[in-house]
Design an enzyme around this catalytic site. Structure first.
Site, mmCIF file in Angstrom:
data_model
loop_
_atom_site.group_PDB
_atom_site.id
_atom_site.type_symbol
_atom_site.label_atom_id
_atom_site.label_comp_id
_atom_site.label_asym_id
_atom_site.label_seq_id
_atom_site.Cartn_x
_atom_site.Cartn_y
_atom_site.Cartn_z
ATOM 1 N N GLU A 20 0.826 -1.203 0.000
ATOM 2 C CA GLU A 20 0.000 0.000 0.000
ATOM 3 C C GLU A 20 0.864 1.258 0.000
ATOM 4 O O GLU A 20 1.894 1.315 0.655
ATOM 5 C CB GLU A 20 -0.907 0.030 1.255
ATOM 6 C CG GLU A 20 -1.890 -1.117 1.331
ATOM 7 C CD GLU A 20 -2.996 -1.039 0.279
ATOM 8 O OE1 GLU A 20 -3.112 0.000 -0.397
ATOM 9 O OE2 GLU A 20 -3.726 -2.038 0.143
ATOM 10 N N ARG B 10 -17.847 -0.283 6.694
ATOM 11 C CA ARG B 10 -19.015 -0.934 6.081
ATOM 12 C C ARG B 10 -19.581 -2.010 6.991
ATOM 13 O O ARG B 10 -20.762 -2.332 6.956
ATOM 14 C CB ARG B 10 -18.591 -1.525 4.725
ATOM 15 C CG ARG B 10 -19.715 -2.079 3.887
ATOM 16 C CD ARG B 10 -19.224 -2.521 2.520
ATOM 17 N NE ARG B 10 -18.143 -3.477 2.559
ATOM 18 C CZ ARG B 10 -18.276 -4.772 2.891
ATOM 19 N NH1 ARG B 10 -19.447 -5.259 3.226
ATOM 20 N NH2 ARG B 10 -17.225 -5.569 2.899
ATOM 21 N N CYS C 192 -7.672 -1.687 8.703
ATOM 22 C CA CYS C 192 -6.317 -1.716 8.138
ATOM 23 C C CYS C 192 -5.837 -0.311 7.788
ATOM 24 O O CYS C 192 -4.715 0.076 8.125
ATOM 25 C CB CYS C 192 -6.259 -2.620 6.908
ATOM 26 S SG CYS C 192 -6.311 -4.361 7.364
ATOM 27 N N HIS D 79 -1.300 -5.614 2.068
ATOM 28 C CA HIS D 79 -2.523 -6.415 2.086
ATOM 29 C C HIS D 79 -2.256 -7.753 1.390
ATOM 30 O O HIS D 79 -1.538 -7.802 0.384
ATOM 31 C CB HIS D 79 -3.667 -5.699 1.361
ATOM 32 C CG HIS D 79 -4.582 -4.947 2.282
ATOM 33 N ND1 HIS D 79 -4.824 -3.598 2.167
ATOM 34 C CD2 HIS D 79 -5.340 -5.368 3.338
ATOM 35 C CE1 HIS D 79 -5.681 -3.218 3.108
ATOM 36 N NE2 HIS D 79 -6.017 -4.278 3.828
#
Ligand code: PCA
Length: 206
Positions: A72, A82, A135, A159
């Site tokens: 990332e 979510r 994360c 990830h």
């Protein structure tokens, strides 16, 4: 190698998290297990950094649906969950750090990390979004800690795909844990050794 690797506990009803399964297989580094909980995860990470005084910190999380290991690049100052975390928290449109910068870049040599993983035989690429769940929260919090309290530390986030056992019923991309551990070993080694990142294209069109 004074390196700290962090992995996460299972979340969203799962019984394993491939990030922790892989992190615990990497030799020669300190490994810390983080709860999948906003806030608490960062406190645990900060305590491990104070305890081990690493020069490199790489946090690792599960990204179900991704087909390769992704390094990332960007951490956003945004929590927008979510699903609830493992303590039932579900922040919507909250900053990770009130008043903090909108984003931080990883200070790992991300291109060299991707190249090192590929050289070890593991598909890998750069990602420009770690999402807006725990994360990204940990990634942003790590980069803020580095910016404020640990200026000599290099840090970033990786990830990883589902483990094969997580996709038995429905299919979809997965990666065996030993392969993920190989990639993490290569990434941490590159993060410790490479001073100036490689100039290789690693962007995406969308
Ligand atoms: N993946 C989630 C949180 C913990 C994990 O392993 C995420 O990508 O936010």
């Amino acid at each position: 190698m004074r390196a700290l690797l962090a992995g996460f506990e299972p979340f969203d009803g799962a019984t394993v998290n491939p990030s922790w399964e892989a992190v615990r297989q990497v030799a020669g580094v300190h490994a810390v297990l983080l709860p999948c909980v906003f806030g608490e995860s960062l406190e645990r990470l900060r305590a491990a950094m104070l305890e081990h005084e690493p020069e490199v910190v790489v946090c690792v999380g599960q990204a179900g649906g991704r087909a390769d290991v992704t390094v990332e690049r960007v951490a956003l100052n945004l929590d927008d969950a979510r699903i609830p975390d493992n303590a039932g928290n579900q922040p919507v449109d909250q900053p990770v750090v009130p008043g903090g910068p909108a984003a931080y870049f990883a200070t790992l040599p991300v291109k060299a990390c991707v190249a090192a993983a590929r050289k070890a035989g593991v598909p890998a690429s750069v990602s420009h979004s770690a999402g807006t769940f725990v994360c990204n929260h940990v990634f942003y919090g790590l980069m803020h800690l580095i910016a404020t309290d640990f200026p000599k530390v290099r840090g970033g986030f990786v990830h990883v795909p589902f483990a094969p056992g997580q996709v038995l019923d429905h299919g979809g991309p997965s990666m065996p844990t030993p392969l993920v551990a190989e990639a993490l070993t290569a990434i941490v080694t590159a993060a410790v050794l490479v001073q100036d990142d490689l100039r290789l294209a690693g962007g995406s069109l969308h």
